[in-house]
Design an enzyme around this catalytic site. Structure first.
Site, PDB file in Angstrom:
ATOM      1  N   ARG A 128      -9.592 -73.513  35.919  1.00 50.15           N
ATOM      2  CA  ARG A 128     -10.755 -73.949  36.474  1.00 50.15           C
ATOM      3  C   ARG A 128     -11.797 -72.940  36.750  1.00 50.15           C
ATOM      4  NH1 ARG A 128      -7.453 -77.273  39.122  1.00 50.15           N
ATOM      5  NH2 ARG A 128      -7.113 -79.254  37.876  1.00 50.15           N
ATOM      6  N   GLU A 192     -33.916 -59.250  17.869  1.00 51.29           N
ATOM      7  CA  GLU A 192     -33.960 -59.798  19.075  1.00 51.29           C
ATOM      8  C   GLU A 192     -34.503 -59.013  20.002  1.00 51.29           C
ATOM      9  OE1 GLU A 192     -32.815 -62.993  19.796  1.00 51.29           O
ATOM     10  OE2 GLU A 192     -31.084 -63.382  18.206  1.00 51.29           O
ATOM     11  N   GLU A 243     -32.027 -73.603  31.398  1.00 50.92           N
ATOM     12  CA  GLU A 243     -32.924 -73.959  30.296  1.00 50.92           C
ATOM     13  C   GLU A 243     -33.441 -75.122  30.253  1.00 50.92           C
ATOM     14  OE1 GLU A 243     -32.031 -72.581  26.226  1.00 50.92           O
ATOM     15  OE2 GLU A 243     -33.178 -73.793  25.322  1.00 50.92           O
ATOM     16  N   ARG A 247     -36.834 -70.846  29.718  1.00 48.22           N
ATOM     17  CA  ARG A 247     -35.771 -70.260  29.113  1.00 48.22           C
ATOM     18  C   ARG A 247     -36.019 -70.488  27.579  1.00 48.22           C
ATOM     19  NH1 ARG A 247     -29.489 -69.016  30.740  1.00 48.22           N
ATOM     20  NH2 ARG A 247     -28.757 -67.888  28.788  1.00 48.22           N
ATOM     21  N   HIS A 254     -36.334 -69.005  16.478  1.00 44.40           N
ATOM     22  CA  HIS A 254     -34.873 -69.621  16.135  1.00 44.40           C
ATOM     23  C   HIS A 254     -34.895 -71.103  15.690  1.00 44.40           C
ATOM     24  CE1 HIS A 254     -33.703 -66.039  18.747  1.00 44.40           C
ATOM     25  NE2 HIS A 254     -32.559 -66.541  18.384  1.00 44.40           N
ATOM     26  N   HIS A 258     -32.474 -70.836  12.795  1.00 45.87           N
ATOM     27  CA  HIS A 258     -31.273 -71.943  12.668  1.00 45.87           C
ATOM     28  C   HIS A 258     -31.419 -72.583  11.608  1.00 45.87           C
ATOM     29  CE1 HIS A 258     -30.582 -71.691  17.332  1.00 45.87           C
ATOM     30  NE2 HIS A 258     -30.161 -70.741  16.546  1.00 45.87           N
ATOM     31  N   HIS A 272     -27.496 -63.726  11.862  1.00 48.60           N
ATOM     32  CA  HIS A 272     -28.212 -64.622  12.731  1.00 48.60           C
ATOM     33  C   HIS A 272     -29.505 -63.671  12.946  1.00 48.60           C
ATOM     34  CE1 HIS A 272     -29.610 -66.862  16.183  1.00 48.60           C
ATOM     35  NE2 HIS A 272     -29.553 -65.768  16.892  1.00 48.60           N
TER      36      HIS A 272
HETATM   37  N1  LIG Z   1     -24.296 -66.773  24.525  1.00 52.72           N
HETATM   38  C1  LIG Z   1     -25.665 -66.259  24.335  1.00 52.72           C
HETATM   39  O1  LIG Z   1     -26.572 -66.432  24.964  1.00 52.72           O
HETATM   40  C2  LIG Z   1     -25.754 -65.818  22.919  1.00 52.72           C
HETATM   41  C3  LIG Z   1     -27.017 -65.590  22.531  1.00 52.72           C
HETATM   42  C4  LIG Z   1     -27.323 -64.881  21.196  1.00 52.72           C
HETATM   43  C5  LIG Z   1     -26.084 -65.110  20.226  1.00 52.72           C
HETATM   44  N2  LIG Z   1     -25.015 -65.565  20.607  1.00 52.72           N
HETATM   45  C6  LIG Z   1     -23.728 -65.515  19.684  1.00 52.72           C
HETATM   46  O2  LIG Z   1     -23.275 -64.458  19.366  1.00 52.72           O
HETATM   47  C7  LIG Z   1     -22.812 -64.437  18.133  1.00 52.72           C
HETATM   48  C8  LIG Z   1     -23.336 -63.489  17.232  1.00 52.72           C
HETATM   49  O3  LIG Z   1     -22.957 -61.970  17.701  1.00 52.72           O
HETATM   50  P1  LIG Z   1     -22.964 -60.844  17.176  1.00 52.72           P
HETATM   51  O4  LIG Z   1     -24.244 -60.757  16.159  1.00 52.72           O
HETATM   52  O5  LIG Z   1     -22.808 -59.757  18.202  1.00 52.72           O
HETATM   53  O6  LIG Z   1     -21.730 -60.718  16.036  1.00 52.72           O
HETATM   54  P2  LIG Z   1     -19.942 -60.576  16.187  1.00 52.72           P
HETATM   55  O7  LIG Z   1     -19.658 -60.709  17.777  1.00 52.72           O
HETATM   56  O8  LIG Z   1     -19.482 -61.382  15.070  1.00 52.72           O
HETATM   57  O9  LIG Z   1     -19.982 -58.817  15.647  1.00 52.72           O
HETATM   58  C9  LIG Z   1     -20.459 -58.620  14.436  1.00 52.72           C
HETATM   59  C10 LIG Z   1     -19.400 -57.870  13.843  1.00 52.72           C
HETATM   60  O10 LIG Z   1     -19.541 -56.213  14.378  1.00 52.72           O
HETATM   61  C11 LIG Z   1     -18.021 -55.850  14.776  1.00 52.72           C
HETATM   62  N3  LIG Z   1     -18.462 -55.133  15.912  1.00 52.72           N
HETATM   63  C12 LIG Z   1     -18.681 -55.297  17.166  1.00 52.72           C
HETATM   64  N4  LIG Z   1     -19.069 -54.280  17.860  1.00 52.72           N
HETATM   65  C13 LIG Z   1     -18.729 -53.132  17.072  1.00 52.72           C
HETATM   66  C14 LIG Z   1     -18.829 -51.784  17.083  1.00 52.72           C
HETATM   67  N5  LIG Z   1     -19.315 -51.190  18.366  1.00 52.72           N
HETATM   68  N6  LIG Z   1     -18.163 -50.958  16.255  1.00 52.72           N
HETATM   69  C15 LIG Z   1     -18.053 -51.619  14.798  1.00 52.72           C
HETATM   70  N7  LIG Z   1     -17.953 -52.945  14.702  1.00 52.72           N
HETATM   71  C16 LIG Z   1     -18.180 -53.791  15.683  1.00 52.72           C
HETATM   72  C17 LIG Z   1     -17.421 -57.476  14.992  1.00 52.72           C
HETATM   73  O11 LIG Z   1     -15.893 -56.880  14.953  1.00 52.72           O
HETATM   74  C18 LIG Z   1     -17.797 -58.103  13.943  1.00 52.72           C
HETATM   75  O12 LIG Z   1     -17.322 -58.126  12.688  1.00 52.72           O
HETATM   76  C19 LIG Z   1     -22.930 -65.808  17.363  1.00 52.72           C
HETATM   77  O13 LIG Z   1     -21.968 -66.726  17.781  1.00 52.72           O
HETATM   78  C20 LIG Z   1     -23.979 -66.534  18.484  1.00 52.72           C
HETATM   79  O14 LIG Z   1     -23.926 -67.777  18.707  1.00 52.72           O
HETATM   80  C21 LIG Z   1     -24.914 -65.855  21.734  1.00 52.72           C
HETATM   81 ZN   LIG Z   2     -30.678 -65.384  18.785  1.00 55.96          ZN
END
Ligand SMILES: NC(=O)c1ccc[n+]([C@@H]2O[C@H](COP(=O)([O-])OP(=O)(O)OC[C@H]3O[C@@H](n4cnc5c(N)ncnc54)[C@H](O)[C@@H]3O)[C@@H](O)[C@H]2O)c1
Ligand SMILES: [Zn+2]
Length: 380
Positions: A128, A192, A243, A247, A254, A258, A272
């Site tokens: 939880r 971003e 949000e 927010r 986006h 999207h 993305h």
């Molecule tokens: N929670 C939120 O507020 C929020 C906001 C924006 C995006 N997101 C989510 O984030 C995700 C995308 O995140 P991302 O772009 O970080 O992608 P990701 O987490 O898939 O990372 C991208 C790639 O880079 C590699 N990687 C990561 N750090 C590394 C490093 N330091 N050195 C070498 N390789 C590395 C990973 O293994 C992966 O293959 C999506 O699922 C999206 O929905 C969430």
């Molecule tokens: Zn984004």
């Protein structure tokens, strides 16, 4: 142990009893253990990461935890968006139980947004709710996903539809981690960063125009850009955690973005951040189409993102010209499926100026379709 760090940036997310610090700087990973030990003496931890990150950063993370007397168990998942799934959530939840992570223990998310969203959600529902710490290792995660407490997984019905708000206890954004990040991933995260300038800080956008090359090289400019982005996000999250209002400004670019991700099947064809870059240019051009900003502002935005190496037009998407992946009708239909749709009207974040975004609720889809049709025809 005394920290080797001289000047990390610390940004506080002011959420009352759920307030937390984001620590930003080169080598700040080395203070992870001591900071956790100070916040939660005697805690045990599990480090959730993916195999792409593990090979560069897991051993170091385990070592700094051990130095601070924190026992940790690794939980390694496959890399990629596919890990934000029920199957991987099950794998992680059961591994956390097997590692005997108890109610007062801690989950550490070491990785990009995928690991952060997955591990954050696993922490939110384990017994939880247990505490969790974000150690973001992509630029996108450092400036966006690790801050604000949104966590979750995807379902066949769509992205991020199963999740929870669960704020971290601490965020450690080590800018040195970005040295091992593939350049295309870094550029995608940069979209971003630029977003924060466009939606609320014209001076920051102008600074980015002058300094983006330094941000890509590393050093002080990178840290300043990340800290400024985190400050912007922290301020918005503190005003509107769930949000209900402001927010939504963070969604600038986006709604279009999207739809582009959906149209390209959420594949490596378009990351993305790349979709957001094209989406921000479209949102700016749409703002100009509606007479809210001069077309020269939209051109300026496109110019900067292109200089940073990002795609800025749908024609920049690999294979678009040959395959005509989608048309104005298809994109508009995809936007109408977005979770921000209400009674057939679309919500867009539009610009009144560079650095001044507004939430436009009742946008008629027919207007968006006309704009997109004119735009795609002009670029044929
Ligand atoms: N929670 C939120 O507020 C929020 C906001 C924006 C995006 N997101 C989510 O984030 C995700 C995308 O995140 P991302 O772009 O970080 O992608 P990701 O987490 O898939 O990372 C991208 C790639 O880079 C590699 N990687 C990561 N750090 C590394 C490093 N330091 N050195 C070498 N390789 C590395 C990973 O293994 C992966 O293959 C999506 O699922 C999206 O929905 C969430
Ligand atoms: Zn984004």
């Amino acid at each position: 142990m005394s920290s080797p760090l001289k000047h990390p940036f610390v940004v506080n997310v002011a959420l009352g009893e759920r307030a937390y610090d984001i620590v930003i700087g080169r080598e700040v990973l080395s203070c992870l253990g001591e900071r956790i030990a100070a916040l939660r003496p005697g805690v045990r931890a599990a480090v959730v990461t993916d195999c792409g990150v593990a090979k560069h950063w897991l051993a170091k993370t385990e070592a700094v935890l051990a130095q601070a007397g924190i026992a940790s168990a690794p939980v390694v998942v496959e890399e990629g968006e596919g890990s934000k799934s029920y199957a991987t959530l099950k794998q992680v939840s059961e591994a956390l139980l097997a590692a005997r992570i108890e109610r007062n223990d801690l989950v550490i998310a070491l990785g990009g947004g995928v690991v952060g969203d997955l591990a954050g959600f696993a922490a939110a529902i384990l017994r939880r709710g247990v505490d969790f710490v974000q150690v973001p290792t992509t630029l996108l995660a450092q400036v966006d996903s690790s801050v604000g407490g949104k966590s979750g997984i995807n379902s066949p019905q769509g992205k991020n539809l199963i999740g929870a708000f669960h704020q971290p206890l601490l965020v450690i954004a080590d800018t040195a981690a970005l040295d091992t990040l593939p350049p295309r991933q870094f550029r995608a995260g940069y979209a971003e960063v630029a977003k924060y300038g466009l939606l609320g800080d014209a001076a920051f956008f102008a600074w980015l125009e002058a300094n983006h090359a330094h941000i890509f090289k590393g050093g002080a400019a990178r840290e300043h850009a990340i800290a400024t982005s985190c400050r912007a996000k922290a301020a918005i999250v503190a005003r509107d955690e769930r949000e209900t209002a402001d927010r939504a400004l963070l969604n600038f670019g986006h709604t279009f973005g999207h739809a582009l991700e959906a149209a390209t099947g959420f594949s490596d064809r378009l990351f993305h951040g790349e979709a957001v870059a094209i989406g921000m240019v479209l949102a700016a051009e749409f703002s100009a189409f509606l007479g809210m900003i001069p077309p020269s502002d939209a051109e300026r935005i496109g110019r900067h993102l292109a200089e940073a190496g990002l795609p800025t037009h749908v024609e920049d998407i690999a294979g678009f010209a040959q395959q005509r992946l989608f048309d104005a009708d298809a994109l508009t239909r995809l936007m109408a499926q977005d979770k921000k749709v209400r009674r057939g009207k679309l919500t867009f974040i539009l610009l009144e100026a560079i650095g001044q975004a507004v939430i436009a609720k009742d946008v008629d889809p027919a207007l968006v379709r006309d704009f997109l049709a004119a735009k795609l025809a002009a670029n044929k």
